[in-house]
Each structure stands twice: as C-alpha cells, then as structure tokens.
Design a protein around this motif. Structure first.
Motif, PDB file in Angstrom:
ATOM      1  N   GLY A  40       0.820  -1.215   0.000  1.00  0.00           N
ATOM      2  CA  GLY A  40       0.000   0.000   0.000  1.00  0.00           C
ATOM      3  C   GLY A  40       0.849   1.258   0.000  1.00  0.00           C
ATOM      4  N   TRP A  41       1.892   1.267   0.826  1.00  0.00           N
ATOM      5  CA  TRP A  41       2.762   2.448   0.854  1.00  0.00           C
ATOM      6  C   TRP A  41       3.593   2.546  -0.428  1.00  0.00           C
ATOM      7  N   ALA A  42       3.980   1.403  -0.992  1.00  0.00           N
ATOM      8  CA  ALA A  42       4.688   1.426  -2.277  1.00  0.00           C
ATOM      9  C   ALA A  42       3.786   2.006  -3.368  1.00  0.00           C
ATOM     10  N   MET A  43       2.501   1.639  -3.319  1.00  0.00           N
ATOM     11  CA  MET A  43       1.574   2.186  -4.308  1.00  0.00           C
ATOM     12  C   MET A  43       1.417   3.693  -4.123  1.00  0.00           C
ATOM     13  N   LEU A  44       1.455   4.168  -2.881  1.00  0.00           N
ATOM     14  CA  LEU A  44       1.374   5.612  -2.652  1.00  0.00           C
ATOM     15  C   LEU A  44       2.544   6.331  -3.325  1.00  0.00           C
ATOM     16  N   VAL A  45       3.713   5.719  -3.296  1.00  0.00           N
ATOM     17  CA  VAL A  45       4.874   6.298  -3.977  1.00  0.00           C
ATOM     18  C   VAL A  45       4.603   6.380  -5.482  1.00  0.00           C
ATOM     19  N   LEU A  46       4.007   5.325  -6.048  1.00  0.00           N
ATOM     20  CA  LEU A  46       3.668   5.350  -7.481  1.00  0.00           C
ATOM     21  C   LEU A  46       2.604   6.407  -7.778  1.00  0.00           C
ATOM     22  N   ILE A  47       1.631   6.549  -6.885  1.00  0.00           N
ATOM     23  CA  ILE A  47       0.585   7.554  -7.086  1.00  0.00           C
ATOM     24  C   ILE A  47       1.191   8.951  -7.063  1.00  0.00           C
ATOM     25  N   VAL A  48       2.079   9.208  -6.123  1.00  0.00           N
ATOM     26  CA  VAL A  48       2.750  10.504  -6.054  1.00  0.00           C
ATOM     27  C   VAL A  48       3.575  10.716  -7.324  1.00  0.00           C
ATOM     28  N   GLY A  49       4.236   9.667  -7.810  1.00  0.00           N
ATOM     29  CA  GLY A  49       4.973   9.766  -9.069  1.00  0.00           C
ATOM     30  C   GLY A  49       4.050  10.052 -10.243  1.00  0.00           C
ATOM     31  N   HIS A  50       2.889   9.430 -10.247  1.00  0.00           N
ATOM     32  CA  HIS A  50       1.883   9.633 -11.288  1.00  0.00           C
ATOM     33  C   HIS A  50       1.440  11.104 -11.311  1.00  0.00           C
ATOM     34  N   ILE A  51       1.130  11.632 -10.142  1.00  0.00           N
ATOM     35  CA  ILE A  51       0.726  13.037 -10.029  1.00  0.00           C
ATOM     36  C   ILE A  51       1.899  13.954 -10.398  1.00  0.00           C
ATOM     37  N   GLY A  52       3.086  13.597  -9.931  1.00  0.00           N
ATOM     38  CA  GLY A  52       4.281  14.383 -10.243  1.00  0.00           C
ATOM     39  C   GLY A  52       4.553  14.449 -11.733  1.00  0.00           C
ATOM     40  N   ALA A  53       4.331  13.350 -12.443  1.00  0.00           N
ATOM     41  CA  ALA A  53       4.550  13.343 -13.891  1.00  0.00           C
ATOM     42  C   ALA A  53       3.584  14.291 -14.594  1.00  0.00           C
ATOM     43  N   VAL A  54       2.336  14.313 -14.145  1.00  0.00           N
ATOM     44  CA  VAL A  54       1.359  15.225 -14.735  1.00  0.00           C
ATOM     45  C   VAL A  54       1.788  16.675 -14.484  1.00  0.00           C
TER      46      VAL A  54
END
Length: 185
Positions: free
Chosen positions: A149-163
């Motif tokens: 779950g916390w690893a996915m949060l890192v991916l979500i933050v990366g996803h938002i960061g890319a946008v």
C-alpha cells in the motif's frame, strides 16, 4: 509556436466520460483510504483513528469493485483510448493496476484467514468462522498489505508528479486527457 492550452481536436485526445469518472472517483476513495491508514499508523488508538479506521476495509472493497469495473471498461474501450505518452507511463500504469488488484485481494485473504466476519455497506461480504485460522493468509496480509500500500502511494505521487512536470513544461495534453473537453468561458 503551438498553443498548448487549446482544447483537444478529436475524441481520441481525451478519455471518455466513464473512464474519467471512474478515475476521479477512485482518486477520491484512495485519498480517503490513505487518510484512514495514516490516522491508524500515526495516531493509533486516538479518537481520530477510532473515527476513521472502521472505514478502511469498506473503502478497500469499494476500490476493488471500482477497479474491476474500470478494467472491464478499459478492455471494452481499448481501441478508443488515447495512445500512451511513453513506455515509462505505460509501465507505471501497469504497476498501479497490479497493486490496485493485489493490495485489497491480500487484505481480503487476511480477513478470511483470521476467521472474522467482514461486512461493508450493510452487506456481509464474508462470514466469520470458528476453528483454526488460516495462518498463511494472515501472514501474507501482515507481511505485504501495508508495505505494498505504501509502495503504491509512492507510485501515485509519481503519477501526479509526472502530470505536474508535463504541465510545467507547457504540455497540458496529459492532464486534459483525464479532464476531458474544457469549455472556454
């Protein structure tokens, strides 16, 4: 120089309304789920934890249902979707989808293995049982549910960061794809 703020020229430049609705609904439920988890881990047994934590499992179940709907819809719409931005974006989305499936599934396995009943939204999802617990299911959940779950949060933050990075570079197409047509006033 091309105006980067113009509206998409064709329907292929943005996702359809169902995809956009599922995306943003899942974003809201993810935000809620991570708030419940943060309250639980940062302030365990506090009034805030006691208020929010009971909603964590139902939110996870809702996310799994929304994911199944979204994956099914994506499959039906696979020929009507905008092309991927690049391979890294495709990999990131694939990793997000895998984790969005694995994390609640592991949570449900842990719940079942514990023998405790699970109810959500007024429905009994799993009956509890008496007898021996299924230890490997409990261990799987204990060892991986939170960490993934916390690893996915890192991916979500990366996803938002890319946008955000695309927008800072003047390329608003990435965000517009998930916002749809923006009407000018």
């Amino acid at each position: 120089m091309k105006d980067t703020f113009e509206t998409p020229r064709s329907p292929d430049d943005h996702y359809d309304a169902v995809s956009r609705t599922l995306h943003w609904l899942m974003a809201l439920v993810f935000t809620w789920s991570y708030c419940t988890a943060a309250a639980h881990y940062l302030a365990s047994d506090s009034a805030l934890d006691k208020l929010l934590w009971p909603y964590h499992k139902p939110a996870g179940l809702l996310l799994l249902v929304l994911l199944i709907l979204r994956a099914g819809w994506n499959l039906l719409q696979r020929h009507n979707r905008p092309p991927s931005v690049n391979r890294l974006a495709s990999f990131g989305h694939g990793a997000l989808y895998a984790l969005m499936f694995l994390i609640p599934t592991i949570g449900l396995l842990r719940q079942y293995g514990s023998g405790r009943e699970f109810s959500a939204f007024g429905l009994t999802i799993m009956q509890g049982f008496e007898g021996e617990k299924v230890q490997w299911m409990i261990d799987l959940g204990r060892d991986f549910h939170s960490e993934l779950g916390w690893a996915m949060l890192v991916l979500i933050v990366g996803h938002i960061g890319a946008v955000i990075l695309h927008a800072l570079r003047g390329d608003t197409r990435v965000l517009r794809r998930m916002l749809g047509k923006v009407r000018r006033v």
